[in-house]
Write a protein that holds these residues in place. Structure first.
Motif, PDB file in Angstrom:
ATOM      1  N   LYS A  87       0.853  -1.184   0.000  1.00  0.00           N
ATOM      2  CA  LYS A  87       0.000   0.000   0.000  1.00  0.00           C
ATOM      3  C   LYS A  87       0.889   1.233   0.000  1.00  0.00           C
ATOM      4  N   ALA A  88       0.515   2.204  -0.797  1.00  0.00           N
ATOM      5  CA  ALA A  88       1.294   3.441  -0.859  1.00  0.00           C
ATOM      6  C   ALA A  88       1.193   4.177   0.472  1.00  0.00           C
ATOM      7  N   GLY A  89       2.282   4.804   0.858  1.00  0.00           N
ATOM      8  CA  GLY A  89       2.289   5.609   2.070  1.00  0.00           C
ATOM      9  C   GLY A  89       1.589   6.930   1.825  1.00  0.00           C
ATOM     10  N   PRO A  90       1.451   7.726   2.867  1.00  0.00           N
ATOM     11  CA  PRO A  90       0.779   9.013   2.701  1.00  0.00           C
ATOM     12  C   PRO A  90       1.583   9.950   1.801  1.00  0.00           C
ATOM     13  N   THR A  91       0.877  10.776   1.065  1.00  0.00           N
ATOM     14  CA  THR A  91       1.539  11.768   0.221  1.00  0.00           C
ATOM     15  C   THR A  91       2.079  12.881   1.107  1.00  0.00           C
ATOM     16  N   SER A  92       2.885  13.734   0.519  1.00  0.00           N
ATOM     17  CA  SER A  92       3.432  14.851   1.283  1.00  0.00           C
ATOM     18  C   SER A  92       2.318  15.774   1.775  1.00  0.00           C
ATOM     19  N   LEU A  93       1.304  15.994   0.965  1.00  0.00           N
ATOM     20  CA  LEU A  93       0.187  16.849   1.390  1.00  0.00           C
ATOM     21  C   LEU A  93      -0.643  16.190   2.481  1.00  0.00           C
ATOM     22  N   GLU A  94      -0.771  14.877   2.436  1.00  0.00           N
ATOM     23  CA  GLU A  94      -1.482  14.167   3.512  1.00  0.00           C
ATOM     24  C   GLU A  94      -0.702  14.272   4.818  1.00  0.00           C
ATOM     25  N   ARG A  95       0.618  14.175   4.748  1.00  0.00           N
ATOM     26  CA  ARG A  95       1.436  14.341   5.959  1.00  0.00           C
ATOM     27  C   ARG A  95       1.308  15.750   6.514  1.00  0.00           C
ATOM     28  N   LEU A  96       1.237  16.741   5.622  1.00  0.00           N
ATOM     29  CA  LEU A  96       1.053  18.122   6.066  1.00  0.00           C
ATOM     30  C   LEU A  96      -0.314  18.291   6.726  1.00  0.00           C
ATOM     31  N   GLU A  97      -1.351  17.732   6.139  1.00  0.00           N
ATOM     32  CA  GLU A  97      -2.694  17.828   6.736  1.00  0.00           C
ATOM     33  C   GLU A  97      -2.719  17.193   8.126  1.00  0.00           C
ATOM     34  N   THR A  98      -2.020  16.093   8.294  1.00  0.00           N
ATOM     35  CA  THR A  98      -1.918  15.453   9.614  1.00  0.00           C
ATOM     36  C   THR A  98      -1.207  16.377  10.596  1.00  0.00           C
ATOM     37  N   ALA A  99      -0.138  17.016  10.157  1.00  0.00           N
ATOM     38  CA  ALA A  99       0.615  17.935  11.022  1.00  0.00           C
ATOM     39  C   ALA A  99      -0.235  19.142  11.404  1.00  0.00           C
ATOM     40  N   ILE A 100      -0.986  19.688  10.451  1.00  0.00           N
ATOM     41  CA  ILE A 100      -1.847  20.837  10.742  1.00  0.00           C
ATOM     42  C   ILE A 100      -2.954  20.434  11.703  1.00  0.00           C
ATOM     43  N   ALA A 101      -3.543  19.263  11.505  1.00  0.00           N
ATOM     44  CA  ALA A 101      -4.593  18.794  12.420  1.00  0.00           C
ATOM     45  C   ALA A 101      -4.045  18.646  13.837  1.00  0.00           C
ATOM     46  N   ARG A 102      -2.816  18.148  13.960  1.00  0.00           N
ATOM     47  CA  ARG A 102      -2.184  18.013  15.277  1.00  0.00           C
ATOM     48  C   ARG A 102      -1.961  19.391  15.905  1.00  0.00           C
ATOM     49  N   ALA A 109       0.452  34.857  15.577  1.00  0.00           N
ATOM     50  CA  ALA A 109       1.519  34.236  14.792  1.00  0.00           C
ATOM     51  C   ALA A 109       0.853  33.373  13.728  1.00  0.00           C
ATOM     52  N   LEU A 110       1.143  33.650  12.472  1.00  0.00           N
ATOM     53  CA  LEU A 110       0.525  32.961  11.341  1.00  0.00           C
ATOM     54  C   LEU A 110       1.574  32.143  10.604  1.00  0.00           C
ATOM     55  N   LEU A 111       1.436  30.820  10.646  1.00  0.00           N
ATOM     56  CA  LEU A 111       2.349  29.934   9.923  1.00  0.00           C
ATOM     57  C   LEU A 111       1.842  29.745   8.503  1.00  0.00           C
ATOM     58  N   LEU A 112       2.693  30.055   7.538  1.00  0.00           N
ATOM     59  CA  LEU A 112       2.386  29.866   6.124  1.00  0.00           C
ATOM     60  C   LEU A 112       3.109  28.613   5.651  1.00  0.00           C
ATOM     61  N   THR A 113       2.358  27.686   5.079  1.00  0.00           N
ATOM     62  CA  THR A 113       2.919  26.400   4.683  1.00  0.00           C
ATOM     63  C   THR A 113       2.935  26.251   3.161  1.00  0.00           C
ATOM     64  N   ASP A 114       3.458  25.132   2.730  1.00  0.00           N
ATOM     65  CA  ASP A 114       3.511  24.779   1.314  1.00  0.00           C
ATOM     66  C   ASP A 114       3.614  23.268   1.251  1.00  0.00           C
ATOM     67  N   ASP A 115       3.543  22.723   0.059  1.00  0.00           N
ATOM     68  CA  ASP A 115       3.696  21.285  -0.110  1.00  0.00           C
ATOM     69  C   ASP A 115       5.084  20.874   0.381  1.00  0.00           C
ATOM     70  N   PRO A 116       5.156  19.989   1.371  1.00  0.00           N
ATOM     71  CA  PRO A 116       6.462  19.554   1.891  1.00  0.00           C
ATOM     72  C   PRO A 116       7.346  18.887   0.835  1.00  0.00           C
ATOM     73  N   GLN A 117       6.764  18.449  -0.248  1.00  0.00           N
ATOM     74  CA  GLN A 117       7.587  17.861  -1.304  1.00  0.00           C
ATOM     75  C   GLN A 117       8.495  18.923  -1.920  1.00  0.00           C
ATOM     76  N   ARG A 118       8.051  20.179  -1.919  1.00  0.00           N
ATOM     77  CA  ARG A 118       8.877  21.274  -2.421  1.00  0.00           C
ATOM     78  C   ARG A 118       9.872  21.754  -1.382  1.00  0.00           C
ATOM     79  N   ASN A 119       9.481  21.666  -0.098  1.00  0.00           N
ATOM     80  CA  ASN A 119      10.356  22.142   0.972  1.00  0.00           C
ATOM     81  C   ASN A 119      10.052  21.361   2.253  1.00  0.00           C
ATOM     82  N   LEU A 120      10.957  20.470   2.621  1.00  0.00           N
ATOM     83  CA  LEU A 120      10.750  19.626   3.793  1.00  0.00           C
ATOM     84  C   LEU A 120      10.691  20.413   5.096  1.00  0.00           C
ATOM     85  N   GLU A 121      11.241  21.636   5.122  1.00  0.00           N
ATOM     86  CA  GLU A 121      11.210  22.447   6.333  1.00  0.00           C
ATOM     87  C   GLU A 121       9.789  22.757   6.789  1.00  0.00           C
ATOM     88  N   VAL A 122       8.821  22.663   5.888  1.00  0.00           N
ATOM     89  CA  VAL A 122       7.430  22.954   6.239  1.00  0.00           C
ATOM     90  C   VAL A 122       6.969  22.033   7.369  1.00  0.00           C
TER      91      VAL A 122
END
Length: 152
Positions: free
Chosen positions: A6-21, A44-57
């Motif tokens: 089974k495919a693992g979560p996409t980078s955007l799915e991992r980001l959504e999990t992090a934001i939900a947390r 304080a406003l955190l601006l994110t992006d697809d972690p595939q483009r930048n893992l620092e997100v």
């Protein structure tokens, strides 16, 4: 016995999990691009992006809540997902995500781009949170290749 791959979560799915947390554990409120609600007081406003483009997100989703602990409950915690962050990056003239924009009563205090060593990050958060309002940077539209007016 058969093994199902089974495919693992996409980078955007991992980001959504992090934001939900961040929302559940640290009280962050998600904002939208068309109607960002900036509360009274310090925010304080955190601006994110697809972690595939930048893992620092993904790192910022863990580090920022910890860095804000020193400010106590006196700071509204906001996060913009990639769908909303693009317009907000432009609005605050921020070159790239992850970035944290600090506001007081809706007035711009400054921004913190990228990830730094822990002490430097905490010091910069404290400095921006305590600082005076400044003029918001002039936002410059970013043109992609192939758009009219873009450099080739």
């Amino acid at each position: 016995m058969s093994l199902e791959l089974k495919a693992g979560p996409t980078s955007l799915e991992r980001l959504e999990t992090a934001i939900a947390r961040m929302q559940q554990k640290h009280g962050f409120v998600r904002v939208s691009a068309d109607q960002p609600a900036f509360p009274a007081g310090l925010a304080a406003l955190l601006l994110t992006d697809d972690p595939q483009r930048n893992l620092e997100v993904l790192d910022a989703c863990v580090i920022l809540p910890e860095a804000l602990l020193a400010l106590g409950a006196n700071v509204a915690r906001l996060v913009a997902g990639p769908d909303a962050a693009a317009a907000l990056l432009q609005r605050f003239a921020v070159a790239r995500a992850p970035a944290v924009v600090f506001l007081r009563d809706g007035d711009y205090l400054g921004s913190l781009n990228g990830i730094r060593n822990w002490q430097e990050y905490r010091d910069e958060v404290a400095r921006l949170a305590a600082g005076p309002a400044r003029p918001r940077p002039i936002s410059i539209p970013v043109l992609g290749a192939g758009q009219p007016g873009a450099c080739a």
